[in-house]
Design a protein around this motif. Structure first.
Motif, PDB file in Angstrom:
ATOM      1  N   LEU A 161      21.831 -11.879  54.023  1.00 33.07           N
ATOM      2  CA  LEU A 161      21.685 -10.436  54.282  1.00 33.07           C
ATOM      3  C   LEU A 161      20.699 -10.201  55.422  1.00 33.07           C
ATOM      4  N   SER A 195      28.005 -17.211  41.424  1.00 33.47           N
ATOM      5  CA  SER A 195      27.775 -16.267  42.507  1.00 33.47           C
ATOM      6  C   SER A 195      28.140 -16.850  43.862  1.00 33.47           C
ATOM      7  N   ASN A 247      35.020 -13.427  40.196  1.00 34.76           N
ATOM      8  CA  ASN A 247      35.174 -12.473  39.097  1.00 34.76           C
ATOM      9  C   ASN A 247      35.376 -11.083  39.695  1.00 34.76           C
ATOM     10  N   SER A 250      32.809 -10.045  42.266  1.00 35.02           N
ATOM     11  CA  SER A 250      32.747 -10.718  43.570  1.00 35.02           C
ATOM     12  C   SER A 250      33.991 -10.411  44.410  1.00 35.02           C
ATOM     13  N   THR A 288      26.945  -1.775  40.919  1.00 37.20           N
ATOM     14  CA  THR A 288      28.300  -2.323  41.078  1.00 37.20           C
ATOM     15  C   THR A 288      29.210  -1.334  41.822  1.00 37.20           C
ATOM     16  N   GLN A 291      28.727  -1.744  45.423  1.00 35.27           N
ATOM     17  CA  GLN A 291      29.297  -2.940  46.033  1.00 35.27           C
ATOM     18  C   GLN A 291      30.812  -2.836  46.212  1.00 35.27           C
ATOM     19  N   THR A 384      15.593  -3.835  37.543  1.00 37.37           N
ATOM     20  CA  THR A 384      16.097  -4.190  38.881  1.00 37.37           C
ATOM     21  C   THR A 384      17.200  -3.180  39.213  1.00 37.37           C
ATOM     22  N   HIS A 386      20.193  -3.686  39.427  1.00 37.53           N
ATOM     23  CA  HIS A 386      21.357  -3.980  38.591  1.00 37.53           C
ATOM     24  C   HIS A 386      21.122  -3.644  37.124  1.00 37.53           C
ATOM     25  N   LEU A 390      16.636  -9.961  32.048  1.00 41.52           N
ATOM     26  CA  LEU A 390      15.896 -10.638  30.985  1.00 41.52           C
ATOM     27  C   LEU A 390      15.014 -11.733  31.575  1.00 41.52           C
ATOM     28  N   ARG A 407      20.069 -17.413  30.991  1.00 43.65           N
ATOM     29  CA  ARG A 407      21.496 -17.206  31.214  1.00 43.65           C
ATOM     30  C   ARG A 407      22.113 -16.579  29.964  1.00 43.65           C
ATOM     31  N   LEU A 408      23.019 -15.653  30.147  1.00 41.94           N
ATOM     32  CA  LEU A 408      23.649 -14.970  29.017  1.00 41.94           C
ATOM     33  C   LEU A 408      25.050 -15.529  28.825  1.00 41.94           C
ATOM     34  N   PRO A 415      29.948 -17.568  30.366  1.00 44.21           N
ATOM     35  CA  PRO A 415      28.877 -16.726  30.910  1.00 44.21           C
ATOM     36  C   PRO A 415      29.296 -15.258  30.952  1.00 44.21           C
ATOM     37  N   GLN A 417      29.545 -11.541  32.407  1.00 42.02           N
ATOM     38  CA  GLN A 417      29.631 -11.021  33.782  1.00 42.02           C
ATOM     39  C   GLN A 417      28.853  -9.725  33.917  1.00 42.02           C
ATOM     40  N   MET A 418      28.059  -9.410  32.925  1.00 44.34           N
ATOM     41  CA  MET A 418      27.258  -8.179  32.970  1.00 44.34           C
ATOM     42  C   MET A 418      25.872  -8.471  32.436  1.00 44.34           C
TER      43      MET A 418
HETATM   44  C1  B12 Z   1      21.087 -14.478  43.213  1.00 37.06           C
HETATM   45  C2  B12 Z   1      21.727 -13.867  41.990  1.00 37.06           C
HETATM   46  C3  B12 Z   1      21.233 -14.242  40.745  1.00 37.06           C
HETATM   47  C4  B12 Z   1      19.992 -15.113  40.579  1.00 37.06           C
HETATM   48  C5  B12 Z   1      18.750 -14.190  40.816  1.00 37.06           C
HETATM   49  C6  B12 Z   1      17.460 -14.954  41.031  1.00 37.06           C
HETATM   50  C7  B12 Z   1      16.846 -14.763  42.380  1.00 37.06           C
HETATM   51  N1  B12 Z   1      15.557 -14.941  42.423  1.00 37.06           N
HETATM   52  O1  B12 Z   1      17.496 -14.461  43.358  1.00 37.06           O
HETATM   53  C8  B12 Z   1      20.172 -15.609  39.106  1.00 37.06           C
HETATM   54  C9  B12 Z   1      20.885 -16.948  39.096  1.00 37.06           C
HETATM   55  C10 B12 Z   1      18.900 -15.733  38.284  1.00 37.06           C
HETATM   56  C11 B12 Z   1      21.125 -14.535  38.543  1.00 37.06           C
HETATM   57  C12 B12 Z   1      21.276 -14.326  37.194  1.00 37.06           C
HETATM   58  C13 B12 Z   1      22.262 -13.517  36.640  1.00 37.06           C
HETATM   59  N2  B12 Z   1      23.217 -12.848  37.303  1.00 37.06           N
HETATM   60 CO1  B12 Z   1      23.204 -12.645  39.236  1.00 37.06          CO
HETATM   61  N3  B12 Z   1      23.448 -12.476  41.086  1.00 37.06           N
HETATM   62  C14 B12 Z   1      22.801 -12.952  42.109  1.00 37.06           C
HETATM   63  C15 B12 Z   1      23.448 -12.479  43.419  1.00 37.06           C
HETATM   64  C16 B12 Z   1      24.288 -13.607  43.999  1.00 37.06           C
HETATM   65  C17 B12 Z   1      22.482 -11.960  44.490  1.00 37.06           C
HETATM   66  C18 B12 Z   1      21.449 -10.934  43.976  1.00 37.06           C
HETATM   67  C19 B12 Z   1      20.533 -10.536  45.108  1.00 37.06           C
HETATM   68  O2  B12 Z   1      19.689 -11.298  45.520  1.00 37.06           O
HETATM   69  N4  B12 Z   1      20.720  -9.318  45.651  1.00 37.06           N
HETATM   70  C20 B12 Z   1      19.940  -8.841  46.776  1.00 37.06           C
HETATM   71  C21 B12 Z   1      18.661  -8.146  46.275  1.00 37.06           C
HETATM   72  C22 B12 Z   1      17.892  -7.560  47.434  1.00 37.06           C
HETATM   73  O3  B12 Z   1      19.082  -7.082  45.444  1.00 37.06           O
HETATM   74  P1  B12 Z   1      18.424  -6.872  43.996  1.00 37.06           P
HETATM   75  O4  B12 Z   1      19.347  -6.009  43.225  1.00 37.06           O
HETATM   76  O5  B12 Z   1      17.003  -6.531  44.110  1.00 37.06           O
HETATM   77  O6  B12 Z   1      18.522  -8.387  43.377  1.00 37.06           O
HETATM   78  C23 B12 Z   1      17.790  -8.808  42.249  1.00 37.06           C
HETATM   79  C24 B12 Z   1      18.439  -8.385  40.938  1.00 37.06           C
HETATM   80  O7  B12 Z   1      19.760  -7.993  41.167  1.00 37.06           O
HETATM   81  C25 B12 Z   1      18.318  -9.617  40.067  1.00 37.06           C
HETATM   82  N5  B12 Z   1      19.625 -10.007  39.498  1.00 37.06           N
HETATM   83  C26 B12 Z   1      20.420 -10.991  39.915  1.00 37.06           C
HETATM   84  N6  B12 Z   1      21.517 -11.059  39.144  1.00 37.06           N
HETATM   85  C27 B12 Z   1      21.386 -10.082  38.230  1.00 37.06           C
HETATM   86  C28 B12 Z   1      22.240  -9.705  37.196  1.00 37.06           C
HETATM   87  C29 B12 Z   1      21.881  -8.634  36.383  1.00 37.06           C
HETATM   88  C30 B12 Z   1      22.818  -8.225  35.321  1.00 37.06           C
HETATM   89  C31 B12 Z   1      20.637  -7.967  36.574  1.00 37.06           C
HETATM   90  C32 B12 Z   1      20.230  -6.864  35.699  1.00 37.06           C
HETATM   91  C33 B12 Z   1      19.789  -8.350  37.625  1.00 37.06           C
HETATM   92  C34 B12 Z   1      20.186  -9.398  38.426  1.00 37.06           C
HETATM   93  O8  B12 Z   1      17.844 -10.686  40.872  1.00 37.06           O
HETATM   94  C35 B12 Z   1      17.927 -10.328  42.239  1.00 37.06           C
HETATM   95  C36 B12 Z   1      16.847 -11.040  43.024  1.00 37.06           C
HETATM   96  O9  B12 Z   1      15.592 -10.689  42.561  1.00 37.06           O
HETATM   97  C37 B12 Z   1      24.328 -11.279  42.888  1.00 37.06           C
HETATM   98  C38 B12 Z   1      25.551 -11.024  43.745  1.00 37.06           C
HETATM   99  C39 B12 Z   1      25.803  -9.574  43.996  1.00 37.06           C
HETATM  100  N7  B12 Z   1      27.046  -9.293  44.369  1.00 37.06           N
HETATM  101  O10 B12 Z   1      24.957  -8.713  43.897  1.00 37.06           O
HETATM  102  C40 B12 Z   1      24.646 -11.757  41.454  1.00 37.06           C
HETATM  103  C41 B12 Z   1      24.967 -10.709  40.375  1.00 37.06           C
HETATM  104  C42 B12 Z   1      24.088  -9.484  40.572  1.00 37.06           C
HETATM  105  N8  B12 Z   1      24.623 -11.401  39.124  1.00 37.06           N
HETATM  106  C43 B12 Z   1      25.409 -11.143  38.155  1.00 37.06           C
HETATM  107  C44 B12 Z   1      25.284 -11.643  36.828  1.00 37.06           C
HETATM  108  C45 B12 Z   1      26.401 -11.314  35.851  1.00 37.06           C
HETATM  109  C46 B12 Z   1      24.169 -12.395  36.432  1.00 37.06           C
HETATM  110  C47 B12 Z   1      23.847 -12.881  35.001  1.00 37.06           C
HETATM  111  C48 B12 Z   1      24.009 -11.819  33.918  1.00 37.06           C
HETATM  112  C49 B12 Z   1      24.728 -14.132  34.730  1.00 37.06           C
HETATM  113  C50 B12 Z   1      24.618 -14.674  33.306  1.00 37.06           C
HETATM  114  N9  B12 Z   1      25.747 -14.763  32.631  1.00 37.06           N
HETATM  115  O11 B12 Z   1      23.556 -15.022  32.847  1.00 37.06           O
HETATM  116  C51 B12 Z   1      22.362 -13.353  35.166  1.00 37.06           C
HETATM  117  C52 B12 Z   1      21.281 -12.349  34.700  1.00 37.06           C
HETATM  118  C53 B12 Z   1      20.800 -12.673  33.287  1.00 37.06           C
HETATM  119  C54 B12 Z   1      19.492 -12.046  32.932  1.00 37.06           C
HETATM  120  N10 B12 Z   1      18.469 -12.895  32.757  1.00 37.06           N
HETATM  121  O12 B12 Z   1      19.337 -10.847  32.778  1.00 37.06           O
HETATM  122  C55 B12 Z   1      26.511 -10.181  38.567  1.00 37.06           C
HETATM  123  C56 B12 Z   1      26.219  -8.762  38.048  1.00 37.06           C
HETATM  124  C57 B12 Z   1      27.480  -8.020  37.713  1.00 37.06           C
HETATM  125  C58 B12 Z   1      27.191  -6.728  37.025  1.00 37.06           C
HETATM  126  N11 B12 Z   1      28.110  -6.335  36.184  1.00 37.06           N
HETATM  127  O13 B12 Z   1      26.198  -6.071  37.267  1.00 37.06           O
HETATM  128  C59 B12 Z   1      26.490 -10.362  40.136  1.00 37.06           C
HETATM  129  C60 B12 Z   1      26.977  -9.138  40.900  1.00 37.06           C
HETATM  130  C61 B12 Z   1      27.384 -11.614  40.451  1.00 37.06           C
HETATM  131  C62 B12 Z   1      28.833 -11.442  40.098  1.00 37.06           C
HETATM  132  N12 B12 Z   1      29.693 -11.323  41.074  1.00 37.06           N
HETATM  133  O14 B12 Z   1      29.191 -11.460  38.944  1.00 37.06           O
HETATM  134  N13 B12 Z   1      21.773 -13.895  39.523  1.00 37.06           N
END
Ligand code: B12
Length: 438
Positions: A161, A195, A247, A250, A288, A291, A384, A386, A390, A407-408, A415, A417-418
Motif C-alpha cells: 500500500l 490473505s 474467499n 479477497s 468490508t 473494500q 480496529t 475491521h 482478539l 486464530r479463529l 478458519p 472468515q470474519m
Molecule cells: C495482515 C492481515 C492479518 C494479520 C494482521 C497482523 C498485522 N500486524 O498485520 C493477521 C494474520 C494477524 C490477521 C488475522 C486475522 N485476519 Co486478517 N488480514 C490481514 C490483511 C491481509 C491486511 C490487513 C492490513 O494490514 N490492512 C491495512 C491496515 C492499514 O488497515 P487496518 O484495518 O488498520 O489493519 C489492521 C486490522 O485490520 C487488523 N486485522 C487484520 N485482520 C483482521 C481481521 C479482523 C476480523 C479484525 C477485526 C482485524 C484484523 O490488523 C491490521 C494490522 O494491524 C487483510 C486483508 C484485507 N483485505 O483487508 C486481512 C483480513 C482483514 N483478515 C481477515 C480475517 C478473517 C482474519 C482472521 C479473523 C482470520 C482467522 N480465522 O483467525 C484473523 C483475526 C483474528 C483475531 N485475532 O481477531 C479478513 C477479514 C474479513 C472480514 N469479514 O472482515 C481479511 C479481509 C482477509 C480476507 N480476505 O478474508 N490478519
C-alpha cells in the motif's frame, strides 16, 4: 440515433473495458451498498477510516457534503501525529533504525490509505509534502525490519500500500524498496494463512502503477509488468467454479487486479462480479463494504491517480444499516483454547460448553465464558477498522513483533472468515481460539 464519429472514438476512454463492466440489473443493489456505507460514514461515534473515504470517492455517485465532513474528520485524526516535520520530530530521514519501538510499528498502511484519500480528494500536492516524507520514512523502517527478519515490520500488504500510495502521488522510490517487494512476490513470500490473494493484489496494483506511470527504468518496468501479469494469471487459476478467488472478501481485490492490469478475461471478471453480487450481504461492516465498493463501480485503486473531482453527481443519500435480526431462544457453543506453539505448557488450555442467546456472536460467547468463570476465562480485544481484534486469551498475549495471533477456527480446522464481533456460531458448534504464527 447514430453517434458522431468523435464520440465513438472517445468511448473506449470514458467507459470501463467491456469485460470489466457491472451487470445493469445490479445497479440498485450497488447503490444501496454505497448508501449504507455513507450512512456508517455519517455516524460521528465511529472513528474515521481512510479506506472508507477512498471507497466513497471511487464510487460513481456521491454526497459531496458528507464526503467533505468525513475528510475533515480524517484530517483532524491525521493532523496530530503528522503535524510536525520529521526533523522537528527528532528523526533524520534515515535514522529509522532507532525510532521504531516494539510497541509502535510504522503506520505504513494507514498513512498510505490516507494519502491515497487526499489524492482522491484532488488536494494540491504541496498540502501533504510532509506526509509523503513520513510515508517514505515508514517504508524505510519497514525495509529495515524486512532486512533483519525477512519480512516487513508491518506486513507485505501495508508495504505494498505504501509503494502504491507514493506511486499514485508520482513519487520516485529507491529501487531497493521496490525490489524487496518483487523478490517477495517472485519467491512466494507474500502470503500467510488466507490473505495471499489480498496481499498479492495490493502488490500487483503497486507494480502496475510504477510501470504505467513510468516511475522506473525500462528493465525494471518489464519485470514489474511480468510480475503483475503473473499475479493476475495466478488469481484466474485460483478462481473457483463459484467465481470466488480466495474467499469472498479477497475476491474484490482479485477483480481490482484484473481491472488495473487490463488482463481480465471476460468470463473471469464477470464470474467474480456475479459472485460478489450474489453475496453482497456478506459485506456488512464498513471495512468490508469499503473494500468491495470500488470494483462494483468498475474501479481500482489505480484510478485514483487520474481522478479529476469535476462534476460529481450529488445523488446519494445515506441509509441506515439494520442491526442483525435477534433470533429467539438459546444455543450452546463449545469453546476451546489451544496453544500449539513450542513454548506452551499444554496444547488444550480450555474446553467447555458455553450457553448463550441464539444470536450471539463469538464476542458474545467470550463474554459469557468470562461471566461464567471470571477468575479462569479472561480475554482482551483491540478496536480496529475491521472491528474488535482478539489479542489476549487466558492471559496469553499474541505479540505482533513475534508474529503470532489468536486464530479463529470452527472445529475441526476451518478458519473463520470474519472477526469475533461478526461471526455467529451455530448451536452445538465447536469454536477454537488457537495461538498461531503468521
Ligand atoms: C495482515 C492481515 C492479518 C494479520 C494482521 C497482523 C498485522 N500486524 O498485520 C493477521 C494474520 C494477524 C490477521 C488475522 C486475522 N485476519 Co486478517 N488480514 C490481514 C490483511 C491481509 C491486511 C490487513 C492490513 O494490514 N490492512 C491495512 C491496515 C492499514 O488497515 P487496518 O484495518 O488498520 O489493519 C489492521 C486490522 O485490520 C487488523 N486485522 C487484520 N485482520 C483482521 C481481521 C479482523 C476480523 C479484525 C477485526 C482485524 C484484523 O490488523 C491490521 C494490522 O494491524 C487483510 C486483508 C484485507 N483485505 O483487508 C486481512 C483480513 C482483514 N483478515 C481477515 C480475517 C478473517 C482474519 C482472521 C479473523 C482470520 C482467522 N480465522 O483467525 C484473523 C483475526 C483474528 C483475531 N485475532 O481477531 C479478513 C477479514 C474479513 C472480514 N469479514 O472482515 C481479511 C479481509 C482477509 C480476507 N480476505 O478474508 N490478519
Amino acid at each position: 440515433m447514430r453517434l458522431p464519429l468523435v464520440l465513438l472514438l472517445l468511448l473506449p476512454a470514458v467507459l470501463p473495458a467491456r469485460c470489466c463492466g457491472v451487470p445493469e440489473g445490479s445497479a440498485g443493489a450497488v447503490r444501496a451498498l454505497g448508501a449504507r456505507l455513507l450512512g456508517l460514514a455519517g455516524d460521528p461515534t465511529r472513528d474515521p477510516d481512510p479506506a472508507v473515504y477512498l471507497a466513497l470517492r471511487l464510487a460513481r455517485e456521491h454526497d459531496p457534503r458528507l464526503e467533505q465532513r468525513y475528510l475533515e474528520r480524517l484530517q483532524d485524526a491525521f493532523r496530530h501525529p503528522y503535524g510536525r516535520s520529521l526533523q522537528a520530530h527528532g528523526h533524520s530521514r534515515w535514522d529509522a533504525e532507532h525510532s521504531t519501538s516494539a510497541a509502535e510499528p510504522p503506520q505504513t498502511g494507514r498513512l498510505a490509505l490516507y494519502l491515497l484519500g487526499l489524492r482522491a480528494a484532488c488536494r494540491p500536492p504541496r498540502s501533504h509534502r510532509t506526509l509523503v516524507t513520513w510515508l517514505k520514512h515508514y517504508l524505510e523502517e519497514d525495509w529495515i525490519g524486512s532486512w533483519q527478519d525477512g519480512h516487513p515490520l508491518t506486513s507485505y500488504y501495508q508495504y505494498g500500500l505504501g509503494v502504491l500510495a507514493l506511486c499514485v502521488h508520482h513519487k520516485r522510490l529507491r529501487e531497493g524498496v521496490i525490489r524487496r517487494l518483487l523478490t517477495a512476490q517472485n519467491y512466494g513470500r507474500l502470503g500467510h494463512h488466507g490473505s495471499l490473494v489480498d496481499t498479492g493484489a495490493v502488490v500487483a496494483l503497486a507494480f502496475t502503477c510504477l510501470e504505467q506511470r513510468k516511475l522506473v527504468g525500462t528493465d525494471l518496468a518489464a519485470e514489474l509488468r511480468a510480475a503483475a501479469h503473473g499475479v493476475s494469471r495466478g488469481m484466474a487459476e485460483l478462481q473457483g467454479s463459484d467465481g470466488i478467488v480466495g474467499n469472498i472478501y479477497s475476491t474484490p481485490w482479485a477483480l481490482q487486479v484484473f481491472l488495473a492490469t487490463g488482463t481480465c478475461q471476460e468470463s473471469e471478471f464477470s464470474r467474480g462480479m456475479a459472485a460478489l453480487l450474489e453475496n453482497l450481504e456478506a459485506f456488512g461492516t464498513a471495512a468490508t463494504m469499503a473494500q468491495v465498493l470500488p470494483v462494483l463501480h468498475g474501479r481500482s485503486y489505480l484510478d485514483i491517480a487520474s481522478m479529476q473531482c469535476r462534476e460529481e453527481p450529488d445523488t446519494l443519500t445515506p441509509l441506515d444499516t439494520e442491526p442483525p435480526a435477534e433470533v429467539p431462544g438459546n444455543k450452546t457453543v463449545q469453546l476451546v483454547v489451544e496453544c500449539p506453539l513450542p513454548w506452551c505448557y499444554e496444547l488444550r488450555l480450555y474446553d467447555r460448553p458455553v450457553p448463550v442467546p441464539a444470536s450471539a456472536s463469538v464476542l458474545g460467547v467470550l463474554q459469557a465464558a468470562a461471566a461464567l468463570e471470571p477468575h479462569v476465562f479472561k480475554f482482551h480485544a483491540q478496536d480496529t477498522p475491521h472491528g474488535p481484534f482478539l489479542t489476549q486469551v487466558l492471559g496469553l498475549e499474541a505479540r505482533r513483533e513475534k508474529r503470532n495471533y489468536w486464530r479463529l477456527l470452527r472445529a475441526p480446522d476451518t478458519p473463520l472468515q470474519m472477526g469475533i464481533a461478526d461471526y455467529r456460531p451455530e448451536d452445538g458448534e465447536t469454536l477454537i481460539l488457537r495461538l498461531s504464527e503468521w
